[in-house]
Design a protein around this motif. Structure first.
Motif, PDB file in Angstrom:
ATOM      1  N   TYR A  41       0.847  -1.196   0.000  1.00 10.97           N
ATOM      2  CA  TYR A  41       0.000   0.000   0.000  1.00 10.97           C
ATOM      3  C   TYR A  41       0.879   1.242   0.000  1.00 10.97           C
ATOM      4  CZ  TYR A  41      -3.932  -3.044   1.195  1.00 10.97           C
ATOM      5  OH  TYR A  41      -4.900  -4.029   1.176  1.00 10.97           O
ATOM      6  N   ASP A  43       0.556   5.318   0.664  1.00 12.56           N
ATOM      7  CA  ASP A  43      -0.327   6.337   1.246  1.00 12.56           C
ATOM      8  C   ASP A  43      -1.728   5.779   1.488  1.00 12.56           C
ATOM      9  OD1 ASP A  43       1.540   8.291   1.556  1.00 12.56           O
ATOM     10  OD2 ASP A  43       0.884   9.530  -0.124  1.00 12.56           O
ATOM     11  N   GLY A  44      -1.776   4.534   1.968  1.00 11.73           N
ATOM     12  CA  GLY A  44      -3.035   3.919   2.360  1.00 11.73           C
ATOM     13  C   GLY A  44      -3.824   3.280   1.241  1.00 11.73           C
ATOM     14  N   ASP A  68       3.890   7.169   2.623  1.00 14.36           N
ATOM     15  CA  ASP A  68       3.792   6.064   3.578  1.00 14.36           C
ATOM     16  C   ASP A  68       3.663   4.749   2.816  1.00 14.36           C
ATOM     17  OD1 ASP A  68       3.865   7.712   5.848  1.00 14.36           O
ATOM     18  OD2 ASP A  68       1.708   8.101   5.720  1.00 14.36           O
ATOM     19  N   VAL A  69       4.515   3.792   3.163  1.00 12.43           N
ATOM     20  CA  VAL A  69       4.478   2.466   2.555  1.00 12.43           C
ATOM     21  C   VAL A  69       4.140   1.452   3.641  1.00 12.43           C
ATOM     22  CG1 VAL A  69       5.799   0.685   1.351  1.00 12.43           C
ATOM     23  CG2 VAL A  69       6.179   3.097   0.813  1.00 12.43           C
ATOM     24  N   ASP A  70       3.134   0.624   3.382  1.00 10.66           N
ATOM     25  CA  ASP A  70       2.742  -0.430   4.318  1.00 10.66           C
ATOM     26  C   ASP A  70       2.695  -1.758   3.571  1.00 10.66           C
ATOM     27  OD1 ASP A  70       1.968   1.139   6.825  1.00 10.66           O
ATOM     28  OD2 ASP A  70       0.721   2.120   5.307  1.00 10.66           O
ATOM     29  N   TYR A  72       1.582  -5.818   3.939  1.00 12.92           N
ATOM     30  CA  TYR A  72       0.786  -6.798   4.676  1.00 12.92           C
ATOM     31  C   TYR A  72       1.010  -8.173   4.066  1.00 12.92           C
ATOM     32  CZ  TYR A  72      -1.937  -2.893   6.659  1.00 12.92           C
ATOM     33  OH  TYR A  72      -2.331  -1.753   7.320  1.00 12.92           O
ATOM     34  N   ALA A  82      -5.571   0.491   3.249  1.00 11.70           N
ATOM     35  CA  ALA A  82      -4.971  -0.087   4.451  1.00 11.70           C
ATOM     36  C   ALA A  82      -5.909   0.043   5.643  1.00 11.70           C
ATOM     37  CB  ALA A  82      -3.637   0.598   4.734  1.00 11.70           C
ATOM     38  N   PRO A  89       0.197  -4.657   9.733  1.00 16.71           N
ATOM     39  CA  PRO A  89       1.214  -4.712   8.672  1.00 16.71           C
ATOM     40  C   PRO A  89       2.462  -5.430   9.161  1.00 16.71           C
ATOM     41  CG  PRO A  89       1.132  -2.524   9.636  1.00 16.71           C
ATOM     42  CD  PRO A  89      -0.007  -3.291  10.238  1.00 16.71           C
ATOM     43  N   SER A  92       6.083  -1.114   7.986  1.00 23.18           N
ATOM     44  CA  SER A  92       5.606   0.220   7.627  1.00 23.18           C
ATOM     45  C   SER A  92       6.803   1.153   7.615  1.00 23.18           C
ATOM     46  CB  SER A  92       4.561   0.731   8.625  1.00 23.18           C
ATOM     47  OG  SER A  92       3.397  -0.065   8.602  1.00 23.18           O
ATOM     48  N   ALA A  93       6.820   2.065   6.658  1.00 21.72           N
ATOM     49  CA  ALA A  93       7.944   2.993   6.567  1.00 21.72           C
ATOM     50  C   ALA A  93       7.494   4.265   5.875  1.00 21.72           C
ATOM     51  CB  ALA A  93       9.112   2.369   5.808  1.00 21.72           C
ATOM     52  N   GLU A  94       8.187   5.356   6.202  1.00 29.32           N
ATOM     53  CA  GLU A  94       7.985   6.613   5.492  1.00 29.32           C
ATOM     54  C   GLU A  94       9.053   6.705   4.415  1.00 29.32           C
ATOM     55  OE1 GLU A  94       8.470  11.243   6.628  1.00 29.32           O
ATOM     56  OE2 GLU A  94       7.004  10.139   7.833  1.00 29.32           O
TER      57      GLU A  94
END
Length: 271
Positions: A41, A43-44, A68-70, A72, A82, A89, A92-94
Motif C-alpha cells: 500500500y 499512502d493507504g 507512507d508504505v505499508d 501486509y 490499508a 502490517p 511500515s515505513a515513510e
C-alpha cells in the motif's frame, strides 16, 4: 574401450529482462523477501496485491515528497485501502522520494525484520560501445564483489557495506559476478549480460537461510552508438557463443555449486 570426456552443459538463465526506456523511468519496487508474498500500500491505497518475491513493480511517476508504505501478508482479496485491513502490517515505513528514477528494495534484516531502502539510478549518457553495470548490496551484511569479463578480462573487486552500490561503465558483453559474504563464504556467481547503452542493475539477495539470488533490472536508451560498435553477446546463453575461456570459467563456477539464476522477476505495471 574408450571413455568419453565429461561435458559441462551451458547454464541456463531466467527469462529475458525487459528494459524500461529511460524516458519512462521512475520509481520501481523490488521484492526481495524470500517466501513472503505481500500486499503493498502507498499512502493507504492498494498499490499491488499478491506481490511475489523476486517480482518488480513499476515504474511509478511520483512527485518528490514523503510517502507512507505499508506491507501486509498477501491475501486472496486484498482490501482497497490499508484502513480496511484487520491484520497488522508486517512492515511500515515513510519513504522520501526525490522524483528521480530509482528502486525501492524490500529485504529482510539480520534479525528477520523487513527493511526498505532506496537506490538511485544513474541515467547519465553511456559511452558508445559500453553498458552500465550497477551492483547493489541491501544487506544485511557486507560483501565483496568480483566482476570479470568472461573473455578473460582482468577482474575488478570492490567491497560493499549494507546499503551501498557499485557502478561502472564497461564494454558491452557478458560478465561473471561473484559475491563473497563478510565471513569469507562464496555465496553466488552469475553471468550477467552488460547491454550496450543500457543500465543493468543487479541486486544481491543474500538470506541467512536459503539460496542467494541476483535480481536484475534494465533501463535502456542511455546512448546511441554509431554503426560498427560491438554490442557484446546480450540475449545469448552464457557459454553458447563458442568462447572457450567462457566455458572454462563457467565450468569452474558450476563445480563450486555457486551458479545462480538471474532475471527471474517479472515487471508488473502499476497504474
Amino acid at each position: 574401450p574408450t571413455t568419453a570426456p565429461p561435458t559441462t552443459a551451458p547454464p541456463t538463465t531466467g527469462p529475458p529482462i525487459d528494459a524500461t526506456p529511460a524516458s519512462q523511468a521512475g520509481l520501481e519496487i523490488l521484492h526481495g523477501i524470500p517466501d513472503t508474498p505481500v500486499d503493498a500500500y502507498l499512502d493507504g491505497e492498494l498499490l499491488v496485491g499478491g506481490f511475489a518475491p523476486g517480482e518488480l513493480a513499476g515504474p511509478l511517476d511520483l512527485p518528490g515528497g514523503s510517502y507512507d508504505v505499508d506491507l501486509y501478508a498477501a491475501s486472496d482479496e486484498p482490501a482497497a485501502t490499508a484502513d480496511d485491513r484487520s491484520d497488522p502490517p508486517i512492515a511500515s515505513a515513510e519513504l522520501p522520494v526525490t522524483g528521480d528514477p530509482g528502486t525501492l528494495v524490500i529485504t529482510p534484516t539480520a534479525s528477520g525484520e523487513v527493511q526498505l531502502q532506496t537506490f538511485t539510478d544513474d541515467l547519465s549518457p553511456v559511452p558508445a560501445g559500453d553498458g552500465r553495470l550497477t551492483i547493489r548490496n541491501p544487506g544485511p551484511g557486507g560483501v565483496s564483489i568480483t566482476v570479470a569479463a568472461v573473455d578473460g578480462g582482468l577482474p575488478m573487486e570492490v567491497g560493499l557495506e549494507p546499503g551501498e552500490s557499485f557502478t561502472a561503465d564497461l564494454p558491452a558483453g557478458d560478465y561473471v559476478v561473484q559475491i563473497t559474504d563478510e565471513a569469507g563464504n562464496e555465496r553466488l556467481a552469475s553471468v550477467v549480460s552488460n547491454v550496450e547503452g543500457t543500465l543493468t542493475s543487479a541486486t544481491a539477495i543474500l538470506p541467512d537461510v536459503g539460496d542467494a539470488e541476483l535480481l536484475l533490472q534494465r533501463i535502456s536508451d542511455l546512448g546511441t552508438p554509431p554503426d560498427g560498435i560491438p554490442t557484446g553477446n546480450s540475449g545469448l546463453l552464457p557459454g553458447s557463443h563458442g568462447d572457450e575461456s567462457t566455458g572454462l570459467i563457467l565450468a569452474g563456477i558450476a563445480a563450486l555449486g555457486l551458479l545462480a539464476l538471474v532475471g527471474r522477476q517479472r515487471l508488473r505495471n502499476v497504474e
